[in-house]
Design a protein around this motif. Structure first.
Motif, PDB file in Angstrom:
ATOM      1  N   CYS A  38      30.035  47.072   7.457  1.00 35.26           N
ATOM      2  CA  CYS A  38      29.220  48.144   6.886  1.00 35.26           C
ATOM      3  C   CYS A  38      28.990  47.888   5.411  1.00 35.26           C
ATOM      4  O   CYS A  38      29.877  47.415   4.719  1.00 35.26           O
ATOM      5  N   ASP A  39      27.835  48.210   4.924  1.00 37.40           N
ATOM      6  CA  ASP A  39      27.507  47.985   3.531  1.00 37.40           C
ATOM      7  C   ASP A  39      26.402  48.953   3.150  1.00 37.40           C
ATOM      8  O   ASP A  39      25.729  49.559   4.005  1.00 37.40           O
ATOM      9  N   TYR A  40      26.231  49.088   1.873  1.00 34.73           N
ATOM     10  CA  TYR A  40      25.146  49.929   1.403  1.00 34.73           C
ATOM     11  C   TYR A  40      23.846  49.144   1.402  1.00 34.73           C
ATOM     12  O   TYR A  40      23.833  47.946   1.177  1.00 34.73           O
ATOM     13  N   GLY A  41      22.727  49.846   1.631  1.00 34.42           N
ATOM     14  CA  GLY A  41      21.431  49.192   1.637  1.00 34.42           C
ATOM     15  C   GLY A  41      20.403  50.110   2.266  1.00 34.42           C
ATOM     16  O   GLY A  41      20.706  51.151   2.860  1.00 34.42           O
ATOM     17  N   LYS A  42      19.187  49.724   2.176  1.00 40.80           N
ATOM     18  CA  LYS A  42      18.120  50.531   2.765  1.00 40.80           C
ATOM     19  C   LYS A  42      18.109  50.364   4.278  1.00 40.80           C
ATOM     20  O   LYS A  42      18.253  49.264   4.779  1.00 40.80           O
ATOM     21  N   VAL A  43      17.960  51.470   5.010  1.00 43.89           N
ATOM     22  CA  VAL A  43      17.932  51.426   6.472  1.00 43.89           C
ATOM     23  C   VAL A  43      16.709  52.185   6.980  1.00 43.89           C
ATOM     24  O   VAL A  43      16.120  52.997   6.274  1.00 43.89           O
ATOM     25  N   ILE A  55      30.113  45.787  23.363  1.00 40.47           N
ATOM     26  CA  ILE A  55      30.242  46.111  21.946  1.00 40.47           C
ATOM     27  C   ILE A  55      29.087  45.474  21.186  1.00 40.47           C
ATOM     28  O   ILE A  55      28.811  44.288  21.303  1.00 40.47           O
ATOM     29  N   ILE A  56      28.461  46.323  20.358  1.00 42.39           N
ATOM     30  CA  ILE A  56      27.329  45.840  19.562  1.00 42.39           C
ATOM     31  C   ILE A  56      27.784  45.470  18.152  1.00 42.39           C
ATOM     32  O   ILE A  56      27.303  44.504  17.555  1.00 42.39           O
ATOM     33  N   GLY A  57      28.742  46.164  17.651  1.00 43.93           N
ATOM     34  CA  GLY A  57      29.221  45.896  16.302  1.00 43.93           C
ATOM     35  C   GLY A  57      30.304  46.871  15.917  1.00 43.93           C
ATOM     36  O   GLY A  57      30.669  47.761  16.688  1.00 43.93           O
ATOM     37  N   ALA A  58      30.808  46.750  14.705  1.00 41.01           N
ATOM     38  CA  ALA A  58      31.872  47.616  14.220  1.00 41.01           C
ATOM     39  C   ALA A  58      31.688  47.826  12.735  1.00 41.01           C
ATOM     40  O   ALA A  58      31.051  47.035  12.039  1.00 41.01           O
ATOM     41  N   CYS A  59      32.300  48.897  12.253  1.00 46.17           N
ATOM     42  CA  CYS A  59      32.214  49.224  10.848  1.00 46.17           C
ATOM     43  C   CYS A  59      33.600  49.670  10.378  1.00 46.17           C
ATOM     44  O   CYS A  59      34.183  50.571  10.958  1.00 46.17           O
ATOM     45  N   GLY A  60      34.098  49.022   9.378  1.00 48.45           N
ATOM     46  CA  GLY A  60      35.403  49.400   8.870  1.00 48.45           C
ATOM     47  C   GLY A  60      36.418  48.290   9.113  1.00 48.45           C
ATOM     48  O   GLY A  60      36.060  47.163   9.444  1.00 48.45           O
ATOM     49  N   PRO A  61      37.692  48.555   8.935  1.00 50.07           N
ATOM     50  CA  PRO A  61      38.229  49.887   8.592  1.00 50.07           C
ATOM     51  C   PRO A  61      38.026  50.239   7.120  1.00 50.07           C
ATOM     52  O   PRO A  61      37.996  49.372   6.279  1.00 50.07           O
ATOM     53  N   PHE A  62      37.870  51.573   6.891  1.00 46.28           N
ATOM     54  CA  PHE A  62      37.836  52.126   5.533  1.00 46.28           C
ATOM     55  C   PHE A  62      39.146  52.860   5.314  1.00 46.28           C
ATOM     56  O   PHE A  62      39.699  53.422   6.244  1.00 46.28           O
ATOM     57  N   THR A  87      36.569  63.971   3.353  1.00 48.26           N
ATOM     58  CA  THR A  87      35.143  63.840   3.731  1.00 48.26           C
ATOM     59  C   THR A  87      34.565  62.630   3.009  1.00 48.26           C
ATOM     60  O   THR A  87      34.953  62.312   1.889  1.00 48.26           O
ATOM     61  N   PHE A  88      33.677  61.961   3.730  1.00 50.24           N
ATOM     62  CA  PHE A  88      32.959  60.852   3.092  1.00 50.24           C
ATOM     63  C   PHE A  88      31.746  60.516   3.943  1.00 50.24           C
ATOM     64  O   PHE A  88      31.604  60.941   5.094  1.00 50.24           O
ATOM     65  N   ASP A  89      30.854  59.767   3.355  1.00 48.25           N
ATOM     66  CA  ASP A  89      29.720  59.221   4.110  1.00 48.25           C
ATOM     67  C   ASP A  89      29.518  57.784   3.663  1.00 48.25           C
ATOM     68  O   ASP A  89      29.777  57.440   2.504  1.00 48.25           O
ATOM     69  N   TYR A  90      29.105  56.940   4.657  1.00 48.84           N
ATOM     70  CA  TYR A  90      28.855  55.530   4.409  1.00 48.84           C
ATOM     71  C   TYR A  90      27.515  55.135   4.971  1.00 48.84           C
ATOM     72  O   TYR A  90      27.104  55.616   6.041  1.00 48.84           O
ATOM     73  N   THR A  91      26.882  54.269   4.259  1.00 48.23           N
ATOM     74  CA  THR A  91      25.620  53.722   4.756  1.00 48.23           C
ATOM     75  C   THR A  91      25.919  52.515   5.633  1.00 48.23           C
ATOM     76  O   THR A  91      26.625  51.600   5.229  1.00 48.23           O
ATOM     77  N   ILE A  92      25.379  52.526   6.861  1.00 49.47           N
ATOM     78  CA  ILE A  92      25.608  51.440   7.817  1.00 49.47           C
ATOM     79  C   ILE A  92      24.763  50.241   7.407  1.00 49.47           C
ATOM     80  O   ILE A  92      23.645  50.386   6.911  1.00 49.47           O
ATOM     81  N   ASP A  93      25.342  49.056   7.631  1.00 50.34           N
ATOM     82  CA  ASP A  93      24.615  47.823   7.331  1.00 50.34           C
ATOM     83  C   ASP A  93      23.238  47.863   7.995  1.00 50.34           C
ATOM     84  O   ASP A  93      23.105  48.246   9.176  1.00 50.34           O
ATOM     85  N   ALA A  94      22.212  47.453   7.281  1.00 52.78           N
ATOM     86  CA  ALA A  94      20.831  47.581   7.766  1.00 52.78           C
ATOM     87  C   ALA A  94      20.613  46.814   9.058  1.00 52.78           C
ATOM     88  O   ALA A  94      19.981  47.326  10.005  1.00 52.78           O
ATOM     89  N   ASP A  95      21.122  45.573   9.134  1.00 56.63           N
ATOM     90  CA  ASP A  95      20.929  44.778  10.353  1.00 56.63           C
ATOM     91  C   ASP A  95      21.641  45.400  11.538  1.00 56.63           C
ATOM     92  O   ASP A  95      21.118  45.412  12.665  1.00 56.63           O
ATOM     93  N   LEU A  96      22.859  45.912  11.319  1.00 52.04           N
ATOM     94  CA  LEU A  96      23.576  46.568  12.412  1.00 52.04           C
ATOM     95  C   LEU A  96      22.835  47.816  12.857  1.00 52.04           C
ATOM     96  O   LEU A  96      22.710  48.085  14.065  1.00 52.04           O
ATOM     97  N   TYR A  97      22.308  48.551  11.900  1.00 51.35           N
ATOM     98  CA  TYR A  97      21.613  49.783  12.269  1.00 51.35           C
ATOM     99  C   TYR A  97      20.350  49.479  13.078  1.00 51.35           C
ATOM    100  O   TYR A  97      19.992  50.201  14.008  1.00 51.35           O
TER     101      TYR A  97
END
Length: 935
Positions: free
Chosen positions: A28-33, A55-62, A107-117
């Motif tokens: 997961c990373d920040y970027g435009k989606v 499984i398509i992908g994963a994000c984390g761990p944070f 509480t938090f929010d993360y931007t999902i990697d653009a390609d994964l999204y």
């Protein structure tokens, strides 16, 4: 009061959020989606039923972190919130009460990697599982999300972002009666909880011990299994057991860190006078969270992987490879497989193929069962011997993707290259000199090379240390004795590059070459300048293995969040052989030494001075010898020495001698001079003639010794001799050589006269009471004359014996000839000396002999003086009155002595005769008789 106020202001800590990635990459990373939102179902691991799709992908761990500080004023501080101790009911270990008092969600929010999204949008129907990456120390699996949060977390995904909210749990170490006070052993006013190290850690505010200087924060350490354990020195942390008293002073002698600065414990304290009241101590909890995305569609996929494959191998090593097919299909499927095992060089490679069902084909078809089917895994094996080059290995399943059709062909091929490790060959040349019994040796097993095993992480992360061993083998235990391998511990390292530089220590022993002088085993060699050569070998090989883990995701399980898979990879060490060529030089002495020639003769054979000298060689005295041999260290220097028995007995031989000196102490002339003078003067009467009645007639005065028959003529004379002998014997007493020589000299004495005497029966006899017709001869043995009177008497007047030991020294080895203090007579009989004509044995072969202990040789000098007296009692003997006129004689002489006929004496080897000599004599003239005077 100002100090404490400053302290409180400094340590009002807000909510701390730390995000870090546990892997070497981030999903997961920040970027435009794309703002489009896929159809997504959010599931919580441990609460909801888990998906079984692909499984398509994963994000984390944070990781979210929460940190609270306790202050000596009696309260907890968190984000401006003050929670007083009394509000907690005095029980600081009640996790729920403290969490309720904080009453805040993470509480938090993360931007999902653009390609994964984009992949999620393309898939369309998605399930996402929220889980924790926190490990359970008992099961080694992941903890449940409910271990971290009180309620089911709220998770939303929209507009390319993940939104998370949950109320966190706190976890303290809950063993009864264990707290800072019990560990430190000093009374505290409050009880601060210890954080369970599975979930977080305590923190400390560090101040200078001697003055109020804030040095920053330090991280705590705690071992649940040993509450009194110190923090590992390299960690830079502080354990409760390292706080020594209620003042917060740290025990002396360790270091820790505040940030990046290393501090000395003896200069630091927890707080500045506040620790006793619970000040300067905090609690920190971590909450690692991850998300896994699954496709809701039915999976159609084969995947292959190597279960076992070495990364490297040495030439000649057996290589074992195993490959596994996994199926995400719902039902059993038939498909094809194929091995490709190819040396990178043009080499013939014999490979044995085996599969679980007994097949031995390189390629073919097989029925593949769904993963988890009771009919078992699909494992394929290939075994071959590593050639002299790298080998490419591939295992392929459903190569064209049509038998059956698959969604993804990227995982249908497993490929790897097994690298050939370099082989090292070394040669060590060791000389064992002539005078060495053994020699220590020490060498680097691979010379200046590093013996290395290089691991590479195939995927995922390492799970534990690399383990294995470099095996070192002494191929010749009969040559390399006391074999020892240094600097080669078994492998147990957190490293991908394993290096070993072993040192070999051993000992070479002469006895292993058939030459063992210490045990009187002597080897003969035709040419001592050429060594006996043997080769010993030390071989080495081995490998290291290391476990690694990764997550494998199955497509057919709706709730699959990825299965942790453990696997092992291996790498070979460089192999090689270190040969030791041993050159052993052998020389065990000469059987025969060049003998010195000594004289064996009679010299001055009774010259005019009645002296003689006899020279002879003593009978050889056999004696044992030793040589000194050494045990050498690895540098070739002597460390100890040993007296070794010589192979051959040697003979002590020296020049012996005898000096003989006869003297006429009182000659016949001297004995008769008084009587002769009386006759010259014409004196009459017996009183003037003590021994002989010489004629007084004027007509006889011209004769030297005139007598008339019928008067007495008494024999007379005194004679002495002195003999000195030098002999070499093993004892100190009188020698037979001397004694026999004295006897034979005495027995060579002769007293002879042809005068005619009359015995008691008026018969004519010679002086020896024999026939008058022959001269009478008296000796020491036949010493009685007329009437049985003793006429020859022998008396030893003096005997001296001086015995001097011929010294030798054999108590230590000598470096050169001049340092051997043994007498030269010994050196003349032993090998390795110029005096024996064998110095070359020492210069060429370091061979030199010494006298073995407890052997004695003496130089014995004996002197005897002997006196022989003729008629010492002056007995009267009358000549026969009818003895015819004429010339008569008396003489004293020594008979010949034939030394060669003497037995049991060393000089019997002289084939010569000690010739006789006349010591004394007179001529007597007989004119007339006693009857003339009577008439």
């Amino acid at each position: 009061m100002r100090k404490r106020t400053g302290y409180i202001i400094l340590y009002i800590i807000l909510f701390v959020l730390t995000i870090y990635n546990f892997f070497s990459y981030s999903f997961c990373d920040y970027g435009k989606v794309n703002a489009e939102t896929p159809k997504i179902e959010v599931l919580i691991e441990g609460i909801d039923e888990q998906p079984k799709g692909k499984i398509i992908g994963a994000c984390g761990p944070f990781t979210k972190g929460i940190e609270l500080w306790h202050y000596s004023g009696g309260y907890w501080g968190y984000k401006g919130l003050i929670i007083r101790d009394e509000d907690l009911g005095g029980d600081f270990n009640d996790e729920e009460v403290l969490a309720k008092a904080i009453n805040e969600k993470i509480t938090f929010d993360y931007t999902i990697d653009a390609d994964l999204y984009k992949k999620l949008i393309k898939e369309g129907d998605i399930k996402v599982v929220c889980s924790t990456a926190l490990k359970d120390e008992i099961t080694m699996g992941n903890k449940s999300i409910l271990d971290l949060f009180y309620d089911k977390p709220i998770v939303e995904i929209k507009d390319g972002k993940i939104y998370f909210s949950a109320k966190p749990k706190f976890h303290f170490f809950d063993r009864s009666h264990v707290n800072y006070q019990t560990i430190i052993g000093d009374q505290l006013n409050v009880i601060i909880p210890i954080v369970d190290p599975e979930y977080g850690y305590n923190t400390y505010a560090i101040w200078k011990r001697t003055e109020p200087v804030d040095w920053g924060g330090a991280v705590g350490y705690f071992d649940k299994n040993d509450i009194f354990a110190f923090a590992p020195p390299e960690s830079g942390k502080i354990a409760p057991a390292q706080i020594k008293n209620s003042s917060g002073h740290l025990i002396e002698g360790f270091t820790f860190k505040t940030g990046t600065i290393t501090r000395k414990s003896e200069e630091s304290s927890v707080g500045y006078g506040t620790f006793k009241n619970g000040g300067a101590v905090g609690i920190h909890f971590d909450y690692p969270i991850k998300f896994t995305f699954y496709s809701a569609k039915e999976p159609r996929d084969f995947s292959v992987r190597f279960e076992t494959i070495p990364q490297s191998a040495a030439k000649g090593d057996p290589v074992f490879v195993s490959a596994v097919i996994n199926s995400a299909f719902i039902n059993e499927q038939k498909t094809n497989f194929r091995w490709e095992i190819t040396p990178v060089k043009n080499r013939k490679l014999d490979v044995e193929y085996i599969n679980k069902y007994g097949g031995t084909e390189e390629q073919g078809e097989i029925n593949v069962f769904p993963e988890g089917d009771e009919r078992g895994d699909h494992i394929f094996y290939a075994v071959f011997t590593m050639p002299d080059c790298d080998v490419d290995v591939k295992f392929i399943v459903n190569e064209d993707g049509t038998n059956p059709e698959e969604d993804d062909l990227e995982n249908n091929v497993a490929s790897a290259t097994i690298e050939l490790v370099e082989t090292f060959n070394n040669l060590e040349i060791i000389n064992l000199p002539y005078d060495a019994l053994s020699r220590d040796i020490s060498f680097k097993l691979a010379g200046e090379n590093e013996i290395k095993a290089q691991l590479r992480l195939p995927r995922g992360s390492w799970d534990g240390n690399a383990k294995g061993e470099l095996k070192v083998t002494n191929e010749n235990n009969d040559l390399l004795r006391k074999f020892e391998v240094k600097d080669n511990p078994k492998v147990n390292e957190d490293s991908e590059t394993i290096i070993r530089k072993p040192i070999i220590n051993a000992q070479i022993q002469r006895s292993d070459f058939g030459d063992n002088p210490s045990k009187k085993i002597y080897l003969d060699v035709a040419d001592p300048t050429k060594p006996i050569q043997k080769k010993a070998s030390v071989t080495y090989n081995g490998n290291v293995e290391r476990d690694y883990t990764y997550r494998e995701y199955c497509d057919r399980e709706e709730n699959c969040t990825g299965h942790p898979v453990s696997s092992t990879t291996s790498a070979a060490f460089n192999n090689g052989i270190h040969e030791v060529q041993i050159n052993t030089y052998v020389y065990n002495g000469k059987k025969d030494l060049k003998k010195k020639e000594y004289e064996n003769k009679i010299s001055n054979n009774y010259d005019k001075d009645f002296k003689a000298k006899i020279l002879w060689t003593n009978s050889p005295i056999k004696f044992d010898v030793i040589r000194y041999m050494f045990h050498l260290d690895a540098a070739g220097n002597p460390k100890t020495w040993e007296a070794v028995p010589g192979r051959y007995q040697r003979e002590f031989v020296q020049q012996c001698s005898a000096d003989i000196d006869w003297n006429v102490t009182s000659s016949i002339k001297q004995e008769y001079e008084q009587d002769r003078e009386a006759a010259r003067q014409g004196k009459q009467g017996q009183a003037f003639y003590n021994k002989v009645v010489f004629a007084t007639d004027k007509n006889l005065r011209s004769y030297d010794y005139p007598i008339k028959s019928g008067y007495y003529f008494n024999p007379a004379g005194k004679y002495t001799f002195e003999v000195t002998t030098v002999n070499y014997k093993t004892g100190q007493g009188k020698t037979k050589e001397h004694e026999e020589l004295v006897n034979v000299l005495i027995n060579s004495f002769r007293y002879e006269s042809n005068l005619i005497y009359i015995n008691g029966s008026n018969q004519a006899v010679n002086i020896a009471n024999g026939s008058y017709k022959t001269p009478g001869i008296l000796t020491a043995k036949n010493n009685k004359g007329i009437g049985g009177k003793e006429l020859i008497s022998v008396k030893t007047t003096e005997y001296k014996n001086i015995a001097n030991e011929i010294p030798y020294y054999s108590d230590k080895p000598y470096e050169n000839e001049n340092e051997n203090k043994s007498h030269d007579f010994w050196k003349m009989s032993m090998e390795g000396y110029s005096l024996s004509g064998s110095l070359d044995s020492y210069t060429k072969y370091k061979y030199r002999e010494y006298v073995a202990g407890n052997q004695k040789v003496y130089e014995i000098t004996e002197t005897t003086k002997v006196e022989i007296v003729v008629n010492g009692g002056n007995n009267k003997f009358y000549t026969h009155p009818k003895m015819p006129d004429g010339e008569y004689y008396i003489r004293v002489w020594l008979d010949n002595i034939n030394l060669g006929k003497m037995s049991g004496v060393d000089y019997s080897s002289i084939n010569d005769t000690l010739k006789g000599v006349i010591l004394d004599n007179i001529k007597i003239t007989v004119k007339g008789s006693i009857y003339d005077d009577i008439s």
